[in-house]
Design an enzyme around this catalytic site. Structure first.
Site: not given
Length: 313
Positions: A84, A228
Site C-alpha cells: 500500500c 490509493c
C-alpha cells in the site's frame, strides 16, 4: 483488553496504526473488520465515526541503518495487502515520529521499500509489471488497453482495461471524466473478472492539466477510497505504456479525491510516490473477542487538529 493506537492519514487514505511489539491482538482480521467499519469503527475526539482503510501493524528496528520497519496491512475485510503506497508513507511518518532519522527501509510482503521523510514523504514502489504471471492474469499476453468480452452485459461493458501490478494488481481504465463514473456499479464486474484470478483493484483515470485525476475501488476494502498510492502509480505506469504522458517532467501529478500525489516512473529504476502523511490522533481500542464487539474511543493527540473531510472515505 485494549490496545494503544494512532490514526495516520496519507492524502486521504487513513489507517489505524498499532505498534506490533508486544501487540496483544491475536485475531488481527477481526480487529480490522471491527475498527475499520465506516459506520461503527474508530471515532475521533468529537465522537464522529470514521473507521479506516486498514490497520497497520508495525515493528520498528531503530538500531538498523537505516531504521527498519516491518509493515503488515490488514484490510477492512480481514485480508492482508501485499503493498500500500500511502500506507507505506504513513509508516515512514510514524517511524520518523519515533526517531531522528529521515530515511527508512520498510519490509512489506511485496518486498523492501525505501522511504524518505522531509516536508512530504516519498517511497519507492518497485518496478510496475505488466507480465501476465506478475499481475497475475488468466492469460498468456499482457492486458493493455483491451476490452474484456466477459464484461458484456455488465455496467463495465466496452471499457478498455490495462492490467499492471504496482505492488498489488490494478485494472486501469482511462475515461473522459472520472466524476461521471458510477464506480460502485462499474468497478465490481472488473474487480471480480475471471481475467484476474486473484482479483484486482480498479482504478479510473482522466487527463488533467498537470497529469491525471484518479478514483480507485480497492480490493479488500470493497469500495472506493479517497486515495490509493498503488493506484496512482498504476495510472502513471499505464499512461506511460499507452503513450498518454506528455512532456519530459520527472514527476507527474495524480489526484485522487483526497489530494494531490506525485508519481515518477523512470525507465531504469523503481517507481516513486510522494505526498503528505501525518498523524491525526491517538487513543485506545478494545481488542475484540469476535466481530460483534465494538465500542471504540479515541483521545486527540494533536489538540484542536481533528479528522477533516480529507480523511473520510
Amino acid at each position: 483488553m485494549t490496545v494503544a493506537f494512532e490514526k495516520y492519514d496519507g492524502a486521504g487514505n487513513d489507517f489505524v496504526v498499532v505498534d506490533a511489539d508486544g501487540d496483544p491482538v491475536e485475531d488481527r482480521a477481526a480487529f480490522a473488520r471491527v475498527h475499520c467499519d465506516r459506520e461503527v469503527g474508530v471515532e475521533n475526539e468529537a465522537g464522529a465515526r470514521h473507521g479506516a482503510d486498514g490497520v497497520l501493524f508495525l515493528s520498528l528496528d531503530a538500531d538498523a541503518a537505516p531504521p527498519r520497519v516491518t509493515m503488515t496491512l490488514v484490510q477492512p475485510d480481514g485480508s492482508i495487502a501485499e503493498m500500500c503506497g500511502n500506507g507505506a508513507r504513513c509508516v515512514a511518518a510514524w517511524a520518523a515520529d519515533r526517531t531522528d532519522a529521515t530515511t527508512f527501509d520498510i519490509d512489506t510482503p511485496a518486498g523492501t521499500r525505501r522511504a524518505v521523510v522531509d516536508d512530504e514523504v516519498a517511497v519507492e514502489m518497485g518496478v510496475p509489471r505488466f507480465d501476465p504471471a506478475d499481475v497475475p492474469l488468466a492469460a498468456d499476453e499482457p492486458l493493455v488497453d483491451a476490452v474484456l468480452d466477459e464484461l458484456d452485459g455488465t455496467p463495465a461493458a466496452g471499457l478498455a482495461v490495462t492490467a499492471v501490478n504496482t505492488g498489488v494488481p490494478h485494472a486501469v481504465v482511462f475515461v473522459d471524466d472520472v466524476d461521471a463514473v458510477d464506480i460502485d456499479a462499474v468497478a465490481p464486474p472488473i474487480r471480480h473478472a475471471d481475467a484476474f484470478p486473484e482479483g484486482a483493484n480498479v482504478t479510473f483515470a482522466s487527463a488533467a492539466d498537470e497529469g491525471f485525476r484518479q478514483r480507485t475501488y480497492e480490493r479488500g476494502v470493497e469500495g472506493e477510497t479517497r486515495a490509493c498510492g498503488t493506484g496512482a502509480v498504476a495510472v502513471a505506469a499505464a499512461a506511460k505504456r499507452l503513450g498518454r504522458l506528455h512532456g519530459g517532467a520527472d514527476w507527474i501529478t495524480v489526484t485522487p479525491p483526497g489530494g494531490d500525489l506525485a508519481v515518477a516512473v523512470p525507465e531504469d529504476g523503481p517507481a516513486r510516490l510522494r505526498g503528505p502523511a501525518r498523524k491525526r490522533f491517538e487513543g485506545e481500542l478494545p481488542v475484540p473477542e469476535d466481530d460483534r464487539i465494538a465500542g471504540v474511543t479515541g483521545e486527540a493527540a494533536l489538540g484542536a487538529d481533528r479528522l477533516d473531510e480529507g480523511s473520510e472515505r
